[in-house]
Design an enzyme around this catalytic site. Structure first.
Site, PDB file in Angstrom:
ATOM      1  N   LYS A 167       0.843  -1.215   0.000  1.00 50.65           N
ATOM      2  CA  LYS A 167       0.000   0.000   0.000  1.00 50.65           C
ATOM      3  C   LYS A 167       0.874   1.260   0.000  1.00 50.65           C
ATOM      4  O   LYS A 167       0.649   2.174  -0.780  1.00 50.65           O
ATOM      5  CB  LYS A 167      -0.886   0.018   1.261  1.00 50.65           C
ATOM      6  CG  LYS A 167      -1.478   1.376   1.580  1.00 50.65           C
ATOM      7  CD  LYS A 167      -2.268   1.384   2.857  1.00 50.65           C
ATOM      8  CE  LYS A 167      -1.481   1.616   4.123  1.00 50.65           C
ATOM      9  NZ  LYS A 167      -1.280   3.019   4.544  1.00 50.65           N
ATOM     10  N   ASN A 168       1.873   1.284   0.872  1.00 47.60           N
ATOM     11  CA  ASN A 168       2.647   2.520   1.039  1.00 47.60           C
ATOM     12  C   ASN A 168       3.602   2.788  -0.122  1.00 47.60           C
ATOM     13  O   ASN A 168       4.121   3.894  -0.259  1.00 47.60           O
ATOM     14  CB  ASN A 168       3.392   2.506   2.371  1.00 47.60           C
ATOM     15  CG  ASN A 168       2.438   2.691   3.537  1.00 47.60           C
ATOM     16  OD1 ASN A 168       1.264   3.039   3.326  1.00 47.60           O
ATOM     17  ND2 ASN A 168       2.906   2.447   4.747  1.00 47.60           N
ATOM     18  N   CYS A 218      -3.455  13.332  12.950  1.00 52.48           N
ATOM     19  CA  CYS A 218      -4.278  12.134  12.877  1.00 52.48           C
ATOM     20  C   CYS A 218      -4.104  11.336  14.154  1.00 52.48           C
ATOM     21  O   CYS A 218      -3.374  11.755  15.059  1.00 52.48           O
ATOM     22  CB  CYS A 218      -3.966  11.311  11.637  1.00 52.48           C
ATOM     23  SG  CYS A 218      -2.415  10.474  11.717  1.00 52.48           S
ATOM     24  N   ARG A 221      -3.774  10.924   4.390  1.00 54.18           N
ATOM     25  CA  ARG A 221      -2.664  11.871   4.396  1.00 54.18           C
ATOM     26  C   ARG A 221      -1.736  11.694   3.194  1.00 54.18           C
ATOM     27  O   ARG A 221      -1.057  12.629   2.781  1.00 54.18           O
ATOM     28  CB  ARG A 221      -1.869  11.723   5.686  1.00 54.18           C
ATOM     29  CG  ARG A 221      -2.639  12.146   6.913  1.00 54.18           C
ATOM     30  CD  ARG A 221      -1.737  12.063   8.105  1.00 54.18           C
ATOM     31  NE  ARG A 221      -0.461  12.690   7.815  1.00 54.18           N
ATOM     32  CZ  ARG A 221      -0.196  13.971   7.965  1.00 54.18           C
ATOM     33  NH1 ARG A 221      -1.116  14.773   8.435  1.00 54.18           N
ATOM     34  NH2 ARG A 221       0.986  14.454   7.647  1.00 54.18           N
ATOM     35  N   ARG A 231      -8.355  -0.090   5.181  1.00 51.41           N
ATOM     36  CA  ARG A 231      -7.454   0.871   4.519  1.00 51.41           C
ATOM     37  C   ARG A 231      -6.141   0.201   4.135  1.00 51.41           C
ATOM     38  O   ARG A 231      -5.487   0.617   3.191  1.00 51.41           O
ATOM     39  CB  ARG A 231      -7.139   2.035   5.461  1.00 51.41           C
ATOM     40  CG  ARG A 231      -8.336   2.874   5.799  1.00 51.41           C
ATOM     41  CD  ARG A 231      -7.909   4.031   6.644  1.00 51.41           C
ATOM     42  NE  ARG A 231      -6.832   4.749   5.975  1.00 51.41           N
ATOM     43  CZ  ARG A 231      -6.100   5.698   6.525  1.00 51.41           C
ATOM     44  NH1 ARG A 231      -6.322   6.046   7.760  1.00 51.41           N
ATOM     45  NH2 ARG A 231      -5.147   6.292   5.841  1.00 51.41           N
ATOM     46  N   ASP A 287       6.053  19.984   6.929  1.00 55.18           N
ATOM     47  CA  ASP A 287       7.002  21.092   6.738  1.00 55.18           C
ATOM     48  C   ASP A 287       8.202  20.680   5.877  1.00 55.18           C
ATOM     49  O   ASP A 287       8.706  21.469   5.076  1.00 55.18           O
ATOM     50  CB  ASP A 287       7.479  21.617   8.099  1.00 55.18           C
ATOM     51  CG  ASP A 287       8.062  20.521   8.979  1.00 55.18           C
ATOM     52  OD1 ASP A 287       7.404  19.480   9.145  1.00 55.18           O
ATOM     53  OD2 ASP A 287       9.189  20.686   9.488  1.00 55.18           O
ATOM     54  N   ASP A 345       5.430   0.804  11.802  1.00 52.74           N
ATOM     55  CA  ASP A 345       4.158   0.216  11.361  1.00 52.74           C
ATOM     56  C   ASP A 345       3.976  -1.230  11.831  1.00 52.74           C
ATOM     57  O   ASP A 345       2.926  -1.831  11.579  1.00 52.74           O
ATOM     58  CB  ASP A 345       4.039   0.286   9.823  1.00 52.74           C
ATOM     59  CG  ASP A 345       3.898   1.719   9.331  1.00 52.74           C
ATOM     60  OD1 ASP A 345       3.629   2.610  10.157  1.00 52.74           O
ATOM     61  OD2 ASP A 345       4.071   1.953   8.111  1.00 52.74           O
ATOM     62  N   ARG A 400       1.343  15.049  12.433  1.00 52.12           N
ATOM     63  CA  ARG A 400       2.090  14.606  11.250  1.00 52.12           C
ATOM     64  C   ARG A 400       2.269  15.797  10.311  1.00 52.12           C
ATOM     65  O   ARG A 400       1.562  15.952   9.324  1.00 52.12           O
ATOM     66  CB  ARG A 400       1.364  13.441  10.559  1.00 52.12           C
ATOM     67  CG  ARG A 400       1.372  12.205  11.427  1.00 52.12           C
ATOM     68  CD  ARG A 400       0.666  11.047  10.793  1.00 52.12           C
ATOM     69  NE  ARG A 400       1.376  10.492   9.649  1.00 52.12           N
ATOM     70  CZ  ARG A 400       0.851   9.579   8.845  1.00 52.12           C
ATOM     71  NH1 ARG A 400      -0.374   9.141   9.047  1.00 52.12           N
ATOM     72  NH2 ARG A 400       1.534   9.103   7.840  1.00 52.12           N
ATOM     73  N   PRO A 401       3.249  16.652  10.639  1.00 54.64           N
ATOM     74  CA  PRO A 401       3.438  17.855   9.819  1.00 54.64           C
ATOM     75  C   PRO A 401       3.965  17.524   8.426  1.00 54.64           C
ATOM     76  O   PRO A 401       4.405  16.401   8.173  1.00 54.64           O
ATOM     77  CB  PRO A 401       4.489  18.642  10.615  1.00 54.64           C
ATOM     78  CG  PRO A 401       5.183  17.652  11.465  1.00 54.64           C
ATOM     79  CD  PRO A 401       4.232  16.517  11.710  1.00 54.64           C
TER      80      PRO A 401
HETATM   81  C1  EPZ Z   1       4.840   6.903   5.865  1.00 53.97           C
HETATM   82  O1  EPZ Z   1       4.191   8.076   6.359  1.00 53.97           O
HETATM   83  C2  EPZ Z   1       3.819   5.792   5.935  1.00 53.97           C
HETATM   84  N1  EPZ Z   1       2.633   6.174   5.145  1.00 53.97           N
HETATM   85  C3  EPZ Z   1       3.415   5.518   7.369  1.00 53.97           C
HETATM   86  O2  EPZ Z   1       2.581   4.371   7.376  1.00 53.97           O
HETATM   87  C4  EPZ Z   1       4.674   5.217   8.200  1.00 53.97           C
HETATM   88  O3  EPZ Z   1       4.310   5.046   9.551  1.00 53.97           O
HETATM   89  C5  EPZ Z   1       5.686   6.356   8.050  1.00 53.97           C
HETATM   90  O4  EPZ Z   1       5.983   6.575   6.647  1.00 53.97           O
HETATM   91  C6  EPZ Z   1       7.001   6.084   8.785  1.00 53.97           C
HETATM   92  O5  EPZ Z   1       7.578   4.915   8.278  1.00 53.97           O
HETATM   93  C7  EPZ Z   1       2.644   6.013   3.824  1.00 53.97           C
HETATM   94  O6  EPZ Z   1       3.621   5.637   3.225  1.00 53.97           O
HETATM   95  C8  EPZ Z   1       1.368   6.292   3.098  1.00 53.97           C
HETATM   96  P1  EPZ Z   1       7.129  10.385   7.587  1.00 53.97           P
HETATM   97  P2  EPZ Z   1       4.871   9.500   6.155  1.00 53.97           P
HETATM   98  O7  EPZ Z   1       6.982  11.653   6.835  1.00 53.97           O
HETATM   99  O8  EPZ Z   1       5.773   9.483   4.990  1.00 53.97           O
HETATM  100  C9  EPZ Z   1       7.814  13.577  11.032  1.00 53.97           C
HETATM  101  C10 EPZ Z   1       0.725   3.046   7.952  1.00 53.97           C
HETATM  102  O9  EPZ Z   1       0.305   2.572   9.036  1.00 53.97           O
HETATM  103  N2  EPZ Z   1       7.667  14.548   9.930  1.00 53.97           N
HETATM  104  O10 EPZ Z   1       8.246   9.492   7.236  1.00 53.97           O
HETATM  105  O11 EPZ Z   1       3.797  10.522   6.216  1.00 53.97           O
HETATM  106  C11 EPZ Z   1       6.517  12.814  11.287  1.00 53.97           C
HETATM  107  O12 EPZ Z   1       5.630  13.514  12.113  1.00 53.97           O
HETATM  108  C12 EPZ Z   1       1.228   4.479   7.849  1.00 53.97           C
HETATM  109  O13 EPZ Z   1       0.741   2.400   6.885  1.00 53.97           O
HETATM  110  C13 EPZ Z   1       7.981  15.880  10.158  1.00 53.97           C
HETATM  111  O14 EPZ Z   1       8.350  16.274  11.257  1.00 53.97           O
HETATM  112  O15 EPZ Z   1       5.749   9.573   7.474  1.00 53.97           O
HETATM  113  C14 EPZ Z   1       7.039  11.529  11.876  1.00 53.97           C
HETATM  114  O16 EPZ Z   1       7.320  11.711  13.241  1.00 53.97           O
HETATM  115  C15 EPZ Z   1       0.990   5.280   9.074  1.00 53.97           C
HETATM  116  N3  EPZ Z   1       7.837  16.766   9.115  1.00 53.97           N
HETATM  117  C16 EPZ Z   1       8.358  11.310  11.135  1.00 53.97           C
HETATM  118  O17 EPZ Z   1       8.739  12.601  10.635  1.00 53.97           O
HETATM  119  C17 EPZ Z   1       7.421  16.362   7.872  1.00 53.97           C
HETATM  120  O18 EPZ Z   1       7.325  17.205   6.959  1.00 53.97           O
HETATM  121  C18 EPZ Z   1       8.273  10.338   9.962  1.00 53.97           C
HETATM  122  O19 EPZ Z   1       7.156  10.690   9.144  1.00 53.97           O
HETATM  123  C19 EPZ Z   1       7.139  15.010   7.662  1.00 53.97           C
HETATM  124  C20 EPZ Z   1       7.274  14.116   8.711  1.00 53.97           C
END
Ligand code: EPZ
Length: 448
Positions: free
Chosen positions: A22-23, A124, A100, A416, A132, A324, A129-130
């Site tokens: 999915k991801n 969420c 998201r 999902r 930025d 995950d 989940r910013p």
């Molecule tokens: C992906 O989310 C996955 N989703 C998530 O899977 C997974 O938990 C996550 O990566 C971490 O492995 C999809 O691929 C659709 P990140 P993503 O940006 O990319 C912080 C599931 O259950 N952050 O790597 O959105 C953030 O808050 C889902 O399948 C910032 O600070 O995650 C987190 O603490 C849930 N600023 C960390 O970084 C940003 O701009 C990692 O988030 C972006 C993220």
């Protein structure tokens, strides 16, 4: 709203083909916005998030036709995508709030169309989940970004994005979707982009592989430094989605928690080494065999003895233990012989399953991002509810092992990310049924 009713205690055994990821599939679908030629994806799982992404892409002028797999043992269906109207560039709140991953349309739209408007994704259930880092990356390439009415409005200054040196590390590691977003945009930028502290997750590598098949020049995907030499245009391509490492890890935990014996085909052992290491430490046997030389699509047999050992686990960016799978592993460790320690380093608030597991007799002590799991002899069935995908999977696993009946409410979260989970578990010997509100009303009527 549907719910699962699980009679615990059945030992799982049999064979299962792991579905496409999915991801990986979600950002792969968004790359179709980078070209007006067809992009064909194979092994796309049939999931609610994928349906939502199709709806979003349709609103952005990109049609996506999905042919589900005809063979139930296949790894997923085939999706054919084609962008036909590039004047539509507004990803609205109604869809973005459901998923998201909608944010990964931003980079491709901006690079190809020079303009994108996308609703700012909110927080969420698993915490803040910013986005930025996504925005900072695109700004470094020359995007002008403003906020209006809850929407991110991004415009390219000077006609085309420009290559830049971009640092994508954040307080909780790098960003997975942010790396794919910026990398996709950089594929069409003028000049060379270097992403430092890029996410190394296999889903990013899969997006890079598709982009390269479309004509992009990308070096180093899978390492913390990715170099992208921008090209003028990208062509269509056909690509097979990698197997879902989180689905595979979840079924590994299901085999272990039921003392079962499962054989998983299309199993991405190569990218599950941290999870396999922890499961083996806990006493689960995992034996890979056959498959590709890169062990990305291999077969693995998972068996487990009665006594599980307590372990320490810390979630980390890839190749560390994935966040995950944290909830699913916690369900398993509830039944280990001693105290385990789980620390969550990616989403420190991702513990919605803790209170629900406690309702099933688990002994858990949370302090900040750490949970001490004191193993118990048995879990007992209970009505439970979780508000995110992996927490729900954890509760299903606990229900499979618990004594008595567990009712897992709000299974739309599971839909999902897990294709027909109840059918797949039932096929392996689980006693699990899906009950919809309508069915329940009929059952009450029949009794009354
Ligand atoms: C992906 O989310 C996955 N989703 C998530 O899977 C997974 O938990 C996550 O990566 C971490 O492995 C999809 O691929 C659709 P990140 P993503 O940006 O990319 C912080 C599931 O259950 N952050 O790597 O959105 C953030 O808050 C889902 O399948 C910032 O600070 O995650 C987190 O603490 C849930 N600023 C960390 O970084 C940003 O701009 C990692 O988030 C972006 C993220």
């Amino acid at each position: 709203m549907d719910r699962f009713v699980i009679e615990g205690g059945a030992r799982l055994s049999g064979r299962l083909t792991i579905k496409g990821s999915k991801n990986a599939a979600l950002p792969l679908m968004a790359t179709a916005l980078l070209t007006d030629q067809p992009v064909v994806l194979k092994d796309v799982p049939d999931l609610a998030d994928i349906v939502n992404m199709r709806r979003l892409l349709a609103e952005l002028g990109c049609e996506a036709e999905y042919a589900p797999a005809t063979d139930p043992g296949a790894a997923g269906g085939t999706m054919s995508l084609r962008s036909h109207d590039e004047s539509l560039s507004h990803a609205k709140y109604e869809i973005v709030r459901t998923m998201r991953a909608s944010i990964c349309t931003l980079g491709p739209m901006l690079a190809r169309r020079g303009y994108a408007r996308i609703s700012m994704p909110g927080g969420c259930a698993i915490g803040d989940r910013p986005v930025d880092l996504h925005l900072r990356g695109l700004e470094a390439m020359g995007a002008h970004i403003t906020l209006d009415g809850g929407d991110i409005i991004a415009r390219v200054r000077g006609g085309r994005l420009r290559g830049a040196r971009i640092f994508l590390g954040g307080p909780f590691g790098s960003t997975v979707l942010g790396t794919s977003n910026v990398m996709s945009a950089a594929a069409l930028a003028e000049g060379t982009t270097i992403i430092e502290s890029a996410a190394c997750e296999p889903e990013v590598v899969d997006v890079a592989r598709l982009l390269m098949a479309m004509g992009a020049r990308i070096y180093g995907a899978g390492s913390p430094r990715i170099t992208i030499e921008g090209v003028e245009s990208l062509r269509g391509a056909t690509h097979r989605v990698i197997p879902d490492r989180i689905e595979a890890g979840t079924y590994m935990c299901a085999a272990a928690i039921t003392n079962g014996d499962l054989t998983l085909d299309n199993c991405p052992v190569d990218v599950l080494l941290a999870a396999i290491d922890r499961l083996e430490r806990a006493g689960v046997n995992i034996v890979p065999s056959g498959g590709d030389t890169d062990q990305l699509r291999t077969t693995a047999r998972i068996t487990s003895s009665r006594v599980l050992q307590p372990i320490e686990v810390t979630t980390q960016p890839h190749p560390g233990f994935p966040t995950d799978l944290q909830a699913q592993l916690m369900a398993l460790l509830c039944l280990a012989d001693g105290n385990s320690v789980i620390t969550e380093r990616i989403y420190p608030e991702r513990f919605l399953h803790v209170a629900e597991l406690q309702r099933m007799g688990a002994r858990l002590l949370r302090q900040g991002p750490t949970v001490v799991v004191s193993g118990v002899k048995k879990l007992v069935g209970a009505p439970v509810m979780a508000s995110d995908l992996r927490a729900s999977a954890c509760l299903v696993l606990a229900g499979l092992a618990a004594q008595g009946t567990t009712v897992v409410n709000r299974v739309y979260h599971l839909d999902r990310g897990y294709e027909r989970m109840e059918d797949r578990l039932r096929m392996l010997g689980a006693r699990i049924e899906r009950l919809s509100d309508k069915q329940e009303a009929l059952a009450v009527e029949a009794v009354g």
